[in-house]
Design a protein around this motif. Structure first.
Motif, PDB file in Angstrom:
ATOM      1  N   THR A   1       2.172  25.493  12.417  1.00  0.00           N
ATOM      2  CA  THR A   1       2.331  26.992  11.796  1.00  0.00           C
ATOM      3  C   THR A   1       3.275  27.789  12.748  1.00  0.00           C
ATOM      4  OG1 THR A   1       0.101  26.642  10.806  1.00  0.00           O
ATOM      5  CG2 THR A   1       1.110  28.868  11.113  1.00  0.00           C
ATOM      6  N   ALA A   2       3.220  27.560  14.066  1.00  0.00           N
ATOM      7  CA  ALA A   2       3.823  28.368  14.792  1.00  0.00           C
ATOM      8  C   ALA A   2       5.313  28.190  14.815  1.00  0.00           C
ATOM      9  CB  ALA A   2       3.345  28.005  16.566  1.00  0.00           C
ATOM     10  N   ARG A   3       5.561  27.119  14.152  1.00  0.00           N
ATOM     11  CA  ARG A   3       7.273  26.996  14.220  1.00  0.00           C
ATOM     12  C   ARG A   3       7.424  27.082  12.693  1.00  0.00           C
ATOM     13  NH1 ARG A   3       9.185  23.410  18.551  1.00  0.00           N
ATOM     14  NH2 ARG A   3       7.573  23.713  20.140  1.00  0.00           N
ATOM     15  N   GLY A   4       6.831  27.535  12.045  1.00  0.00           N
ATOM     16  CA  GLY A   4       7.127  27.973  10.514  1.00  0.00           C
ATOM     17  C   GLY A   4       6.938  26.994   9.562  1.00  0.00           C
ATOM     18  N   LEU A   5       6.351  25.657   9.915  1.00  0.00           N
ATOM     19  CA  LEU A   5       5.935  24.490   9.221  1.00  0.00           C
ATOM     20  C   LEU A   5       4.467  24.350   8.711  1.00  0.00           C
ATOM     21  CD1 LEU A   5       7.834  21.987  11.519  1.00  0.00           C
ATOM     22  CD2 LEU A   5       8.748  23.209   9.091  1.00  0.00           C
ATOM     23  N   SER A   6       4.144  23.370   7.883  1.00  0.00           N
ATOM     24  CA  SER A   6       2.846  22.968   7.443  1.00  0.00           C
ATOM     25  C   SER A   6       2.588  21.584   7.457  1.00  0.00           C
ATOM     26  CB  SER A   6       2.571  23.718   6.038  1.00  0.00           C
ATOM     27  OG  SER A   6       3.339  23.115   5.119  1.00  0.00           O
ATOM     28  N   LEU A   7       1.340  21.246   7.411  1.00  0.00           N
ATOM     29  CA  LEU A   7       0.783  19.985   7.417  1.00  0.00           C
ATOM     30  C   LEU A   7       0.961  19.539   5.791  1.00  0.00           C
ATOM     31  CD1 LEU A   7      -0.271  17.209   8.678  1.00  0.00           C
ATOM     32  CD2 LEU A   7      -2.572  18.258   8.761  1.00  0.00           C
ATOM     33  N   GLN A   8       1.892  18.661   5.896  1.00  0.00           N
ATOM     34  CA  GLN A   8       1.841  18.337   4.212  1.00  0.00           C
ATOM     35  C   GLN A   8       0.901  17.226   3.770  1.00  0.00           C
ATOM     36  OE1 GLN A   8       4.414  19.603   1.993  1.00  0.00           O
ATOM     37  NE2 GLN A   8       4.796  20.987   4.085  1.00  0.00           N
ATOM     38  N   PRO A   9       0.241  17.408   2.395  1.00  0.00           N
ATOM     39  CA  PRO A   9      -0.905  16.785   1.991  1.00  0.00           C
ATOM     40  C   PRO A   9      -0.508  15.217   2.112  1.00  0.00           C
ATOM     41  CG  PRO A   9      -0.880  18.740   0.632  1.00  0.00           C
ATOM     42  CD  PRO A   9       0.368  18.633   1.530  1.00  0.00           C
ATOM     43  N   HIS A  10       0.585  14.813   1.593  1.00  0.00           N
ATOM     44  CA  HIS A  10       1.096  13.361   1.762  1.00  0.00           C
ATOM     45  C   HIS A  10       1.222  12.796   3.046  1.00  0.00           C
ATOM     46  CE1 HIS A  10       4.999  14.715   1.999  1.00  0.00           C
ATOM     47  NE2 HIS A  10       5.529  13.826   2.377  1.00  0.00           N
ATOM     48  N   LEU A  11       1.192  13.690   4.150  1.00  0.00           N
ATOM     49  CA  LEU A  11       1.490  13.222   5.445  1.00  0.00           C
ATOM     50  C   LEU A  11       0.304  13.460   6.532  1.00  0.00           C
ATOM     51  CD1 LEU A  11       4.965  14.339   6.379  1.00  0.00           C
ATOM     52  CD2 LEU A  11       4.243  11.923   5.580  1.00  0.00           C
ATOM     53  N   HIS A  12      -1.195  13.171   5.657  1.00  0.00           N
ATOM     54  CA  HIS A  12      -2.263  13.678   6.326  1.00  0.00           C
ATOM     55  C   HIS A  12      -3.320  12.661   5.714  1.00  0.00           C
ATOM     56  CE1 HIS A  12      -5.965  16.539   6.664  1.00  0.00           C
ATOM     57  NE2 HIS A  12      -5.950  15.806   7.758  1.00  0.00           N
ATOM     58  N   THR A  13      -4.018  12.007   6.504  1.00  0.00           N
ATOM     59  CA  THR A  13      -5.168  11.062   6.072  1.00  0.00           C
ATOM     60  C   THR A  13      -6.387  11.222   6.947  1.00  0.00           C
ATOM     61  OG1 THR A  13      -4.556   9.182   7.843  1.00  0.00           O
ATOM     62  CG2 THR A  13      -3.545   9.342   5.496  1.00  0.00           C
ATOM     63  N   THR A  14      -7.651  11.225   6.460  1.00  0.00           N
ATOM     64  CA  THR A  14      -8.730  11.245   7.287  1.00  0.00           C
ATOM     65  C   THR A  14      -9.663  10.179   6.846  1.00  0.00           C
ATOM     66  OG1 THR A  14     -10.762  12.611   7.627  1.00  0.00           O
ATOM     67  CG2 THR A  14      -9.654  13.109   5.483  1.00  0.00           C
ATOM     68  N   SER A  15      -9.807   9.262   7.869  1.00  0.00           N
ATOM     69  CA  SER A  15     -10.852   8.087   7.552  1.00  0.00           C
ATOM     70  C   SER A  15     -11.460   7.585   8.851  1.00  0.00           C
ATOM     71  CB  SER A  15      -9.700   6.985   6.940  1.00  0.00           C
ATOM     72  OG  SER A  15      -8.626   6.699   8.199  1.00  0.00           O
ATOM     73  N   GLU A  16     -12.204   6.464   8.669  1.00  0.00           N
ATOM     74  CA  GLU A  16     -12.434   5.718   9.940  1.00  0.00           C
ATOM     75  C   GLU A  16     -11.278   5.433  10.801  1.00  0.00           C
ATOM     76  OE1 GLU A  16     -16.146   3.468  10.042  1.00  0.00           O
ATOM     77  OE2 GLU A  16     -16.495   3.898   7.956  1.00  0.00           O
ATOM     78  N   MET A  17     -11.597   5.453  12.181  1.00  0.00           N
ATOM     79  CA  MET A  17     -10.381   5.081  12.921  1.00  0.00           C
ATOM     80  C   MET A  17     -10.206   3.733  13.199  1.00  0.00           C
ATOM     81  SD  MET A  17      -9.975   8.658  15.224  1.00  0.00           S
ATOM     82  CE  MET A  17     -11.582   8.207  16.248  1.00  0.00           C
ATOM     83  N   THR A  18      -9.996   3.055  12.260  1.00  0.00           N
ATOM     84  CA  THR A  18      -9.978   1.077  12.518  1.00  0.00           C
ATOM     85  C   THR A  18      -8.467   1.003  12.587  1.00  0.00           C
ATOM     86  OG1 THR A  18      -9.770   1.083  10.135  1.00  0.00           O
ATOM     87  CG2 THR A  18     -11.929   0.963  11.203  1.00  0.00           C
ATOM     88  N   GLU A  19      -8.026  -0.254  12.957  1.00  0.00           N
ATOM     89  CA  GLU A  19      -6.699  -0.744  12.984  1.00  0.00           C
ATOM     90  C   GLU A  19      -6.245  -0.781  11.492  1.00  0.00           C
ATOM     91  OE1 GLU A  19      -3.358  -3.614  12.819  1.00  0.00           O
ATOM     92  OE2 GLU A  19      -5.199  -3.677  11.827  1.00  0.00           O
ATOM     93  N   HIS A  20      -6.965  -1.302  10.701  1.00  0.00           N
ATOM     94  CA  HIS A  20      -6.625  -1.401   9.085  1.00  0.00           C
ATOM     95  C   HIS A  20      -6.241  -0.305   8.576  1.00  0.00           C
ATOM     96  CE1 HIS A  20      -6.944  -2.818   5.011  1.00  0.00           C
ATOM     97  NE2 HIS A  20      -7.674  -1.734   4.827  1.00  0.00           N
ATOM     98  N   MET A  21      -7.155   0.953   8.656  1.00  0.00           N
ATOM     99  CA  MET A  21      -6.861   2.064   8.133  1.00  0.00           C
ATOM    100  C   MET A  21      -5.723   2.888   8.785  1.00  0.00           C
ATOM    101  SD  MET A  21      -9.196   2.520   5.850  1.00  0.00           S
ATOM    102  CE  MET A  21      -8.665   3.987   5.311  1.00  0.00           C
ATOM    103  N   GLY A  22      -5.174   2.596  10.029  1.00  0.00           N
ATOM    104  CA  GLY A  22      -4.062   2.999  10.625  1.00  0.00           C
ATOM    105  C   GLY A  22      -2.845   2.444   9.938  1.00  0.00           C
ATOM    106  N   HIS A  23      -2.966   0.987   9.632  1.00  0.00           N
ATOM    107  CA  HIS A  23      -1.803   0.379   9.186  1.00  0.00           C
ATOM    108  C   HIS A  23      -1.562   0.846   7.787  1.00  0.00           C
ATOM    109  CE1 HIS A  23      -0.292  -3.170   6.785  1.00  0.00           C
ATOM    110  NE2 HIS A  23       0.477  -3.287   7.875  1.00  0.00           N
ATOM    111  N   GLU A  24      -2.769   0.786   6.896  1.00  0.00           N
ATOM    112  CA  GLU A  24      -2.478   1.266   5.551  1.00  0.00           C
ATOM    113  C   GLU A  24      -2.159   2.584   5.387  1.00  0.00           C
ATOM    114  OE1 GLU A  24      -6.249   2.267   3.105  1.00  0.00           O
ATOM    115  OE2 GLU A  24      -5.615   0.195   2.424  1.00  0.00           O
ATOM    116  N   GLY A  25      -2.773   3.382   5.981  1.00  0.00           N
ATOM    117  CA  GLY A  25      -2.074   4.911   5.890  1.00  0.00           C
ATOM    118  C   GLY A  25      -0.723   5.023   6.305  1.00  0.00           C
ATOM    119  N   ALA A  26      -0.422   4.645   7.551  1.00  0.00           N
ATOM    120  CA  ALA A  26       1.126   4.833   7.947  1.00  0.00           C
ATOM    121  C   ALA A  26       2.180   3.924   7.112  1.00  0.00           C
ATOM    122  CB  ALA A  26       1.297   4.137   9.397  1.00  0.00           C
TER     123      ALA A  26
END
Length: 341
Positions: free
Chosen positions: A207-232
């Motif tokens: 926000t301080a740089r005039g930007l926003s967190l885009q919904p398609h670039l934001h995930t919230t999940s259990e912090m597992t290797e699988h979820m990191g791989h799948e989301g990225a």
């Protein structure tokens, strides 16, 4: 050697010896040192049952873990925390009671531990927004310390936390300074207070740089290797893919690194990654040069400090609460570079 025999050697009562080994404040410091030195010399280890009878304490600390809603508690992060806390318990003659309960039964488990007198104190893990456990523990007067904190302004309670918001704002600022504008956040479950604060840090920096967190670039999940791989991988193969990731855990970042390779890209050149590193004993972030650029804080040290604060509160629960928020280090690794042109 039992407690009475050891006490006779010192010419002290069993109660005084137990209290000296247990860290009671009413025991003079000179007596405490004398007892500890003699214990080392004679190889004496207190019998938990005898110490309990002599002091009127359970000589145990409770940890309540829900079976499914555990997230951070069933991975190496929890193991390192317990290792740090366990060092303090052992020095003070305490055992640990680990109670695994069905989801939703945490409050009942805390009440049962308090009512049964089976523990002298509790450490609360994974505080959530509007966490009901803190008010419940405050009402029954059993000493406790929270690892993390919840946004509850009406209760003054003891906690040890890291500055999650500032850490993730710094991480995002670093990527912005490198020219990245499409920055993704792979976060933990945002019902957990630490994850909410981390998201807020990323949002503030953008926000301080005039930007926003885009919904398609934001995930919230259990912090597992699988979820990191799948989301990225989903983000990298989608429209408007990120040039950089902020990742909430080292474990999740391993999956992100794999996804970058699967997409035919190179971490640190094509895609940058900044993670949070809990400095885990069995998951080092490189040896000489860090693999990942990271915000860093030792979860083992946090476990040790939570246990120290709890010992102090067991000895005197009338003192003001201890509230510590630790700053995280920001270390540069091989995973970050300028945004690709």
């Amino acid at each position: 050697m039992n407690l009475k025999e050891f006490s006779d050697i010192l010419g002290l009562s069993p109660t005084t010896v137990s209290r000296a080994l247990g860290g009671y404040p009413e025991v003079k410091e000179s007596t405490r040192r004398r007892v500890h030195e003699a214990a080392r010399t004679h190889g004496y280890r207190p019998n938990r049952r005898a110490a309990s009878l002599a002091t009127g304490r359970a000589m145990a600390i409770g940890h309540v873990i829900p079976t499914a809603f555990n997230h951070e508690m069933v991975n190496p992060i929890f193991a390192d925390f317990i290792a740090g806390a366990g060092d303090v318990y052992a020095r003070n003659g305490y055992d640990m009671v680990l109670s695994v309960v069905p989801d939703g039964d945490e409050a009942r488990a805390y009440r049962n531990l308090a009512d049964a007198g089976s523990v002298d104190g509790l450490i609360v893990h994974g505080p959530r927004t509007d966490d009901p456990r803190i008010a419940m523990l405050e009402a029954n007067a059993l000493p406790y310390v929270v690892h993390g904190r919840a946004p509850i302004d009406t209760i003054a309670y003891s906690y040890v936390d890291i500055d999650n918001l500032r850490a993730f704002r710094r991480a995002t600022d670093l990527l912005l300074d490198l020219g990245h504008r499409r920055i993704a956040l792979l976060n933990g479950l945002e019902t957990m207070d630490f994850a909410r604060r981390r998201r807020d840090g990323v949002v503030q920096a953008l926000t301080a740089r005039g930007l926003s967190l885009q919904p398609h670039l934001h995930t919230t999940s259990e912090m597992t290797e699988h979820m990191g791989h799948e989301g990225a991988l989903r983000m990298l193969r989608g429209d408007g893919p990120p040039t950089a990731f902020v990742v909430s855990s080292h474990i999740m970042a391993i999956g992100v690194r794999r996804a970058i390779g699967d997409a035919g890209l190179t971490m640190g050149r094509d895609v940058s990654v900044v993670i949070h590193d809990d400095m885990l004993s069995y998951l080092a972030n490189g040896s000489t040069v860090p693999v990942f650029t990271a915000t860093r804080s030792s979860v083992r040290a946090a476990g040790r400090r939570c246990a120290e604060v709890l010992m102090e509160r067991i000895n005197d629960n009338s003192t003001p609460p201890v509230q510590e928020v630790w700053e995280c280090d920001l270390v540069l690794g091989a995973s970050t570079g300028p945004a690709p042109q």
